[in-house]
Design a protein around this motif. Sequence first.
Motif, PDB file in Angstrom:
ATOM      1  N   ILE A  58       0.861  -1.186   0.000  1.00  0.00           N
ATOM      2  CA  ILE A  58       0.000   0.000   0.000  1.00  0.00           C
ATOM      3  C   ILE A  58       0.894   1.233   0.000  1.00  0.00           C
ATOM      4  CG2 ILE A  58      -1.861   1.235   1.175  1.00  0.00           C
ATOM      5  CD1 ILE A  58      -2.608  -1.673   0.418  1.00  0.00           C
ATOM      6  N   ARG A  59       0.533   2.197  -0.828  1.00  0.00           N
ATOM      7  CA  ARG A  59       1.231   3.484  -0.848  1.00  0.00           C
ATOM      8  C   ARG A  59       0.168   4.570  -0.876  1.00  0.00           C
ATOM      9  NH1 ARG A  59       6.016   6.262  -2.326  1.00  0.00           N
ATOM     10  NH2 ARG A  59       5.580   8.098  -3.589  1.00  0.00           N
ATOM     11  N   SER A  72       3.999   4.126   3.164  1.00  0.00           N
ATOM     12  CA  SER A  72       4.101   2.843   2.467  1.00  0.00           C
ATOM     13  C   SER A  72       3.992   1.730   3.489  1.00  0.00           C
ATOM     14  CB  SER A  72       5.441   2.719   1.740  1.00  0.00           C
ATOM     15  OG  SER A  72       5.498   3.624   0.683  1.00  0.00           O
ATOM     16  N   ARG A  73       3.173   0.744   3.199  1.00  0.00           N
ATOM     17  CA  ARG A  73       3.055  -0.449   4.031  1.00  0.00           C
ATOM     18  C   ARG A  73       3.179  -1.642   3.100  1.00  0.00           C
ATOM     19  NH1 ARG A  73       4.286   2.339   7.278  1.00  0.00           N
ATOM     20  NH2 ARG A  73       3.374   2.896   9.248  1.00  0.00           N
ATOM     21  N   ASP A  74       4.097  -2.535   3.414  1.00  0.00           N
ATOM     22  CA  ASP A  74       4.409  -3.651   2.527  1.00  0.00           C
ATOM     23  C   ASP A  74       4.055  -4.995   3.130  1.00  0.00           C
ATOM     24  OD1 ASP A  74       5.475  -1.861   0.738  1.00  0.00           O
ATOM     25  OD2 ASP A  74       7.525  -2.125   1.430  1.00  0.00           O
ATOM     26  N   HIS A  75       3.685  -5.877   2.254  1.00  0.00           N
ATOM     27  CA  HIS A  75       3.608  -7.314   2.518  1.00  0.00           C
ATOM     28  C   HIS A  75       2.643  -7.727   3.612  1.00  0.00           C
ATOM     29  CE1 HIS A  75       6.876  -7.433  -0.240  1.00  0.00           C
ATOM     30  NE2 HIS A  75       7.654  -6.746   0.571  1.00  0.00           N
ATOM     31  N   HIS A  76       1.392  -7.504   3.393  1.00  0.00           N
ATOM     32  CA  HIS A  76       0.384  -8.077   4.268  1.00  0.00           C
ATOM     33  C   HIS A  76      -0.563  -8.896   3.408  1.00  0.00           C
ATOM     34  CE1 HIS A  76      -2.439  -8.726   7.469  1.00  0.00           C
ATOM     35  NE2 HIS A  76      -1.550  -8.206   8.293  1.00  0.00           N
ATOM     36  N   GLU A  77      -1.034 -10.023   3.926  1.00  0.00           N
ATOM     37  CA  GLU A  77      -1.852 -10.948   3.142  1.00  0.00           C
ATOM     38  C   GLU A  77      -3.287 -10.478   2.945  1.00  0.00           C
ATOM     39  OE1 GLU A  77      -1.535 -14.776   4.940  1.00  0.00           O
ATOM     40  OE2 GLU A  77       0.619 -14.900   4.544  1.00  0.00           O
ATOM     41  N   ASP A  78      -3.787  -9.619   3.818  1.00  0.00           N
ATOM     42  CA  ASP A  78      -5.158  -9.120   3.720  1.00  0.00           C
ATOM     43  C   ASP A  78      -5.111  -7.654   3.296  1.00  0.00           C
ATOM     44  OD1 ASP A  78      -7.718  -8.081   4.150  1.00  0.00           O
ATOM     45  OD2 ASP A  78      -8.060  -9.316   5.925  1.00  0.00           O
ATOM     46  N   PRO A  79      -5.704  -7.310   2.142  1.00  0.00           N
ATOM     47  CA  PRO A  79      -5.616  -5.915   1.691  1.00  0.00           C
ATOM     48  C   PRO A  79      -6.302  -4.932   2.643  1.00  0.00           C
ATOM     49  CG  PRO A  79      -7.178  -7.129   0.336  1.00  0.00           C
ATOM     50  CD  PRO A  79      -6.495  -8.134   1.213  1.00  0.00           C
TER      51      PRO A  79
END
Length: 182
Positions: A58-59, A72-79
């Motif tokens: 997410i950006r 910025s948030r990176d690498h989570h399995e649930d959007p």
Amino acid sequence: MQIPLQITLRDMPHSNALEAYIREKVQKLDAFFGRLVSCRVVVEVPHRHRQQGNQFNIRIGMGVPGNELVVSRDHHEDPYVALRDAFDAARRQLENYVRRMRRETKAHAPEHVGHVARISQKEGFGFIAGPDGNERYFHSDNVASPSFDKLKEGDEVKFVDDIGNEGPQAKRVSVGRHHVPD
């Protein structure tokens, strides 16, 4: 906002529910800080061949007067979880931006210097005599440095005043030579 919200979903199918969730989160940011100039949200699934499950990046870019704030948030399995975390971080950045604009700083509780008047090592509590002569209760959990079991009566301590259920308390207790404020 002066510029309409831009939502980009990369390497994933279009989702009306996800877009509605993003719009709701942006409305909350705009309600908190009514001077947002623009907001761009990118949700993407990066290509990772050896990893199971989708990971979402997410950006969020927010245009504010005289600046742009980016999260910025990176690498989570649930959007939805990734978006929630990113929008929480965006809200904190906006709060900090507003504080800087107002030239506000966070207020810290004043520290005092006193000495350990009485201590019960076995029970895990004691009393500190403050500069005003009044005693304040403290618990072993409130001792920052050194450990509670090394304290003894007469030790000079630095502490922060607090009010507990039973009256005055000391928290963030630390030992050592301390400068007494004028």
